[in-house]
Scaffold this motif. Structure first.
Motif, PDB file in Angstrom:
ATOM      1  N   SER B   7       0.807  -1.212   0.000  1.00 43.41           N
ATOM      2  CA  SER B   7       0.000   0.000   0.000  1.00 43.41           C
ATOM      3  C   SER B   7       0.843   1.266   0.000  1.00 43.41           C
ATOM      4  N   THR B   8       2.106   1.181   0.431  1.00 42.95           N
ATOM      5  CA  THR B   8       2.916   2.390   0.479  1.00 42.95           C
ATOM      6  C   THR B   8       3.746   2.601  -0.785  1.00 42.95           C
ATOM      7  N   ALA B   9       3.774   1.585  -1.672  1.00 42.53           N
ATOM      8  CA  ALA B   9       4.578   1.731  -2.888  1.00 42.53           C
ATOM      9  C   ALA B   9       3.812   2.544  -3.914  1.00 42.53           C
ATOM     10  N   PRO B  10       4.372   3.660  -4.387  1.00 42.41           N
ATOM     11  CA  PRO B  10       3.651   4.434  -5.388  1.00 42.41           C
ATOM     12  C   PRO B  10       3.578   3.697  -6.716  1.00 42.41           C
ATOM     13  N   THR B  11       2.424   3.733  -7.312  1.00 38.49           N
ATOM     14  CA  THR B  11       2.277   3.250  -8.681  1.00 38.49           C
ATOM     15  C   THR B  11       2.386   4.466  -9.585  1.00 38.49           C
ATOM     16  N   ARG B  12       3.274   4.389 -10.561  1.00 39.28           N
ATOM     17  CA  ARG B  12       3.536   5.557 -11.397  1.00 39.28           C
ATOM     18  C   ARG B  12       3.350   5.168 -12.858  1.00 39.28           C
ATOM     19  N   ILE B  13       2.495   5.892 -13.546  1.00 37.93           N
ATOM     20  CA  ILE B  13       2.226   5.621 -14.966  1.00 37.93           C
ATOM     21  C   ILE B  13       2.383   6.933 -15.727  1.00 37.93           C
ATOM     22  N   THR B  14       3.197   6.909 -16.762  1.00 41.91           N
ATOM     23  CA  THR B  14       3.410   8.118 -17.567  1.00 41.91           C
ATOM     24  C   THR B  14       3.006   7.845 -19.011  1.00 41.91           C
ATOM     25  N   ILE B  15       2.250   8.780 -19.570  1.00 42.46           N
ATOM     26  CA  ILE B  15       1.786   8.666 -20.958  1.00 42.46           C
ATOM     27  C   ILE B  15       2.164   9.950 -21.693  1.00 42.46           C
ATOM     28  N   THR B  16       2.821   9.811 -22.810  1.00 38.32           N
ATOM     29  CA  THR B  16       3.146  10.968 -23.648  1.00 38.32           C
ATOM     30  C   THR B  16       2.282  10.921 -24.904  1.00 38.32           C
ATOM     31  N   LEU B  17       1.666  12.046 -25.195  1.00 36.08           N
ATOM     32  CA  LEU B  17       0.716  12.110 -26.311  1.00 36.08           C
ATOM     33  C   LEU B  17       1.087  13.208 -27.286  1.00 36.08           C
ATOM     34  N   PRO B  18       0.814  13.015 -28.565  1.00 36.13           N
ATOM     35  CA  PRO B  18       0.900  14.142 -29.493  1.00 36.13           C
ATOM     36  C   PRO B  18      -0.120  15.214 -29.109  1.00 36.13           C
ATOM     37  N   THR B  19       0.147  16.437 -29.506  1.00 40.93           N
ATOM     38  CA  THR B  19      -0.754  17.540 -29.181  1.00 40.93           C
ATOM     39  C   THR B  19      -2.001  17.444 -30.057  1.00 40.93           C
ATOM     40  N   ASN B  20      -2.942  16.639 -29.626  1.00 41.67           N
ATOM     41  CA  ASN B  20      -4.124  16.397 -30.431  1.00 41.67           C
ATOM     42  C   ASN B  20      -5.252  15.888 -29.532  1.00 41.67           C
ATOM     43  N   ALA B  21      -6.368  16.596 -29.549  1.00 34.99           N
ATOM     44  CA  ALA B  21      -7.483  16.253 -28.663  1.00 34.99           C
ATOM     45  C   ALA B  21      -8.135  14.925 -29.025  1.00 34.99           C
ATOM     46  N   TYR B  22      -7.848  14.414 -30.217  1.00 31.30           N
ATOM     47  CA  TYR B  22      -8.496  13.175 -30.635  1.00 31.30           C
ATOM     48  C   TYR B  22      -8.105  11.980 -29.772  1.00 31.30           C
ATOM     49  N   PHE B  23      -7.004  12.092 -29.054  1.00 39.81           N
ATOM     50  CA  PHE B  23      -6.566  10.977 -28.215  1.00 39.81           C
ATOM     51  C   PHE B  23      -7.233  10.984 -26.838  1.00 39.81           C
ATOM     52  N   MET B  24      -7.969  12.019 -26.547  1.00 40.49           N
ATOM     53  CA  MET B  24      -8.440  12.182 -25.170  1.00 40.49           C
ATOM     54  C   MET B  24      -9.522  11.184 -24.766  1.00 40.49           C
ATOM     55  N   SER B  25     -10.274  10.675 -25.733  1.00 42.25           N
ATOM     56  CA  SER B  25     -11.286   9.678 -25.386  1.00 42.25           C
ATOM     57  C   SER B  25     -10.613   8.451 -24.762  1.00 42.25           C
ATOM     58  N   GLY B  26      -9.510   8.020 -25.360  1.00 39.73           N
ATOM     59  CA  GLY B  26      -8.776   6.878 -24.824  1.00 39.73           C
ATOM     60  C   GLY B  26      -8.156   7.178 -23.473  1.00 39.73           C
ATOM     61  N   ILE B  27      -7.677   8.389 -23.286  1.00 37.64           N
ATOM     62  CA  ILE B  27      -7.089   8.761 -21.997  1.00 37.64           C
ATOM     63  C   ILE B  27      -8.174   8.787 -20.912  1.00 37.64           C
ATOM     64  N   ARG B  28      -9.352   9.250 -21.266  1.00 43.43           N
ATOM     65  CA  ARG B  28     -10.447   9.253 -20.283  1.00 43.43           C
ATOM     66  C   ARG B  28     -10.816   7.818 -19.889  1.00 43.43           C
ATOM     67  N   ASP B  29     -10.903   6.937 -20.891  1.00 49.73           N
ATOM     68  CA  ASP B  29     -11.212   5.532 -20.590  1.00 49.73           C
ATOM     69  C   ASP B  29     -10.144   4.937 -19.679  1.00 49.73           C
ATOM     70  N   PHE B  30      -8.891   5.225 -19.998  1.00 46.94           N
ATOM     71  CA  PHE B  30      -7.794   4.702 -19.176  1.00 46.94           C
ATOM     72  C   PHE B  30      -7.890   5.226 -17.741  1.00 46.94           C
ATOM     73  N   THR B  31      -8.153   6.509 -17.607  1.00 45.26           N
ATOM     74  CA  THR B  31      -8.233   7.114 -16.269  1.00 45.26           C
ATOM     75  C   THR B  31      -9.329   6.452 -15.442  1.00 45.26           C
ATOM     76  N   LEU B  32     -10.482   6.291 -16.062  1.00 43.80           N
ATOM     77  CA  LEU B  32     -11.615   5.688 -15.349  1.00 43.80           C
ATOM     78  C   LEU B  32     -11.275   4.265 -14.901  1.00 43.80           C
TER      79      LEU B  32
END
Lengths: 180, 175
Positions: B7-32
């Motif tokens: 429980s004390t170990a941080p989970t760290r996830i980094t995502i780099t995206l092109p500057t384009n709003a079209y990818f945000m649907s997938g990022i929202r799904d991932f976040t949820l």
């Protein structure tokens, strides 16, 4: 890859029901919202409009900005607006930005219709679902109803060459609260 | 899917995206999905942070990073403690903002007398600010900004259900 969303208008005479489905986000809102602006333009006076949000999965702050702008246009010309059947997560976001203080929300379209009061005698009663014709996105978003200055962004600056973000190498150090 | 990390170990996830709003649907799904499956935050907060991430990224795409550049999202989660989300832009976008400038903008918009009158401008204060326990801004040495938000689980659990709409209209306040 534009996010899937659809806006259709059901014409009940003096009441129009706008059915919004899918996800309204930055990739599609400027285009999709034109269906509602066209509806408002076609009904310049006393438009009673219900947003049916039963199948709306997501909306961003810009979508809410448009709904606020439309609310101003409709009510300034004697119309009324209500929201029906918003999912809990949609109602949550409407609430946090304060839109539920402007637009009443109901659990059904019937309750929303009743909130407008009795229909006028001239109102046709036949319901017809008519797909709204999406219009091209405007070069400039519609002007807000309230002509207050918006300090949204400072003057644009020239675009500099892209600077890639280097790969992260160090763990994030939690930052102290800056503003809250 | 159960998270068996200590429980004390941080989970760290980094995502780099092109500057384009079209990818945000997938990022929202991932976040949820990520928040529902790997944290103990109530479901309400999975939806709320879906919006927070979307608004942070939209600002970075719209103003912070030029087309052809990129943005970076980093999720840091310490189970049973907090969730932190950082969004970085490259500073190549149409609006040059420093830490001081965006702090002032944020502070100004938090004032009760501030009127949100345009189509845009609600995301930073009304969504990101309202749904975070902490928000901070940093200048990147290479240019651009890092906006960081943090939510503590103990605060998120104070109310753990989403609101439901009313059958009666709320009080209508018109300026």
């Amino acid at each position: 890859m534009i996010t899937d969303a659809n806006i259709t208008v059901e014409d009940l005479g003096t009441i129009k029901i706008v059915h919004i489905t899918g996800q309204l986000d930055e990739s599609n809102i400027d285009e999709k919202i034109q269906a509602i602006y066209k509806l408002v333009e076609a009904n310049p006076k006393n438009l009673n409009l219900i947003y049916d949000l039963e199948s709306l999965e997501y909306m961003n702050s810009k979508s809410i900005g448009y709904l606020t702008d439309l609310y101003g246009k409709i009510t300034e010309s004697g119309g009324k607006v209500a929201i029906a059947k918003a999912k809990p997560n949609i109602f949550d976001i409407l609430q946090v930005v304060g839109l539920t203080q402007l637009i009443p929300c109901f659990d059904s379209t019937e309750l929303a219709k009743n909130s407008f009061g009795p229909a006028t005698p001239a109102a046709p009663v036949a319901a017809a679902t008519t797909p709204a014709t999406p219009a091209p996105a405007p070069a400039v978003p519609p002007t807000p109803a309230t002509p207050a200055p918006s300090p949204e962004v400072p003057a644009p600056a020239p675009v500099a060459p892209s600077t890639p973000i280097p790969a992260p190498v160090a763990p994030v150090v939690p930052q102290p609260p800056a503003q809250q | 899917m159960e998270n068996n990390l200590p429980s004390t170990a941080p989970t760290r996830i980094t995502i780099t995206l092109p500057t384009n709003a079209y990818f945000m649907s997938g990022i929202r799904d991932f976040t949820l999905t990520m928040i529902k499956n790997t944290t103990n935050f109530p479901e309400k907060w999975a939806f709320r942070f879906q919006s927070v991430v979307d608004e942070l990224c939209n600002n970075a795409i719209e103003y912070g990073s030029a087309p052809g550049s990129e943005i970076r999202i980093t999720f840091v989660c310490v189970k049973d403690d907090y969730l932190e989300i950082d969004v970085e832009d490259t500073g190549t976008g149409k609006v040059k903002m420093t830490k001081e400038m965006i702090e002032k903008l944020y502070h100004d918009r938090k004032e009760p007398s501030y009127v949100f009158s345009g189509i845009r401008g609600r995301g930073l204060v009304k969504i990101i600010g309202e749904w975070s326990d902490e928000i901070s801004f940093k200048d990147r040495p290479e240019g651009g900004l890092i906006v960081s938000v943090k939510k503590y689980l103990k605060n998120a659990r104070q109310t753990d259900t989403l609101p439901v709409s009313n059958t009666q209209p709320q009080t209508i306040l018109i300026n």
